[in-house]
Structure formats: C-alpha cells, structure tokens
Design a protein around this motif. Sequence first.
Motif: not given
Length: 339
Positions: A5-14, A335-339
């Motif tokens: 999966m892609p590395y997901v960045v949520l971005s918002c201004a509140i 800790l083996p991981i994939t993204l």
Amino acid sequence: MQPVMPYVVLSCAISADGYLDDATATRLVLSGPADLDRVDEVRAGCDAILVGAGTIRRDNPRLLIRDPRRRARRVARGRPEHPLRVALTSSANLDPSAHLFDTQAPHLVYRGAELSLRAILADLASERGVSRLMVEGGAHVLAEFLDEDLANELHLAIAPVFVADPSAPRFAAPAPLPSGRMTLIGCERLDDVVVSRYLLGPGGTDLRFLRWAVELSRESPPSSNAFSVGAVIVSDTGEVIATGYSREQEAADHAEEVALRRAGDDPRLSRATLYSSMIPCATRSSRPVTCVQRIIRARVPRVVYAHPEPPTFVPNATEHSVTELRTAAIEVLHLPITL
C-alpha cells in the motif's frame, strides 16, 4: 499475502472548534501563507494527491505544486513536475471544466457507489506506481481513511477561529480510531496557525516509527552502489530527537549517521530507541566508523529495524551487526514490515 500500500498522509486545516469549513457559499480559508507553503512542500514529496468529489465541486482545487524550485527538484530526480491528481466520486457527476481535468498534471477518477479504499490504494501502488499519497479532503473521505485505519500520518493545522455552526463540515472519525491513541511526532507554529503531526496505523508505537523510517528511506538520492535507508531516533518519552536518510547531507552518509550527527550530545540518547529501515552497518568501506560503532558510542540502548542487509556488499552483514550490538548490551528488535 497483503498487497503493498502507499504511505498515506492525511492533511487538513480546521478551526479551533474542529470545523473544516463554514456553511456559507464562500470557502473559508483557514491556513495562512506559511502553512500553505508547508502543504506545498508536503505535496512535492508525494506521488499523488487525493480528494473527494465534494471538495472538487465546492473548492475546485488545482492540486499543483506552487513553488517552481520544488517542481524543478522533482524533475531533476526523474519524477513528474506535479503529482498525480486523484478524485473519488460515487456518481461521476463532476464538472468537466474543473481544474482537476486541466492539462497541467495527470488525473485519475475512481467512480462507483461501492468504492473500496483498500482496493483503490492497492491499485494506486501496483498499477500507478504511487508510494506516497496525500489525502486533502473532504470530511467524508478523511473520516473513511481514519475509520478503516489506512492512514500513516495526520497533519492537522488548527486556525485561531471558531465556526460554531452545526451545519458546517467537521473533521471527525465516525468512531474511535481502530488503532487507538495517535503518536505525536511534531508541533510547530506557522504565523497564527499551529500544525501538529501524528503517526497512525496498527501495530503500536514501534511499528509506526519504523514505517516512518521506511518512508524516510525513499527520500534518499538515487545510488547504484549503496542502499537507501531511513532512520528515526526517539526518546523514551516519545519525543523525536532526530531523523536522517542515506546521502542526505553528503554522498557517503548513512541514515543512522545523519540522525546521530543531528542529535549531537543530546542526553536523551542514553534512553532512546533508534529505528532504521535496515539493520545498521557493522562493516563499511566508505568511512572508518560504522553505524553500529556510532550507536555504541552514543550509548543508544535500543535498535529496531525493518529489513536485514542483503549480501550485496558484505556477506552475513546482518548477523555481524546484531552480534556487535548485543555484545554491547544493546537491545535489538527485528520487525519485518512492508508498506
């Protein structure tokens, strides 16, 4: 096998009371110039930017990188000038004159009433080459990513205003986060806006910081004869002491070396954890001091890594590193991981 999966960045201004916008016909601009420039920098590091159909209809965003220097850096590294622009719509009812469809950058529309975010992310990664995705709204899309535990980072800009209108869209997950309490990694003031950055996702603190280290490795300038590695040093109280990635400052730099150089003589190192996308080196030809030796000298008591070192340059490199670290009474966790 889990799809990458892609590395997901949520971005918002509140607003200070949690609203993404007001309920008037005019868009409420919550970010100031400094925060908008920060968002531009984050966009420049992404392969794609995703928004929902409501955001396109209401705001008609361009979703482009503004700074020409950032665009030039992308092109110099063999990337498109702008990220791929992605829209989600259940009805496919989008204005063909919207900025999304102009020719300044490529676009992709996922449509259908039964859209699956997991399937979309898998398609973006496997078919579109998207490793890092930025999600910029709207409220429903952000909430769905949180509810399905599909976000790795949250960048939350809080403006010093109140909206106080129950009919306006709010930033909120529909239920408590599946993975629980978020991990704070940074907080800064940009003019009158405060921006907090959090790590999210399943697996707890170790896996979150390790995923971030793997993501940092992608910032490494390309090399045909060296690995690309990312490193993060975190205090025992959860404060980020320093980060680094391969070749970040000098051509021979290793990620752990850069992070430790930034940390300097920080007294928190003696109680810290160093997270690395690859086991730190115990054998090295480019410089006389290995990363394992630097870790021992800095008295870092714990190392967590994601991937062993392939035998490309040094046979049994991982075994040498782990043995040397443990001989120095340093805890080593794989800790083996994939993204």
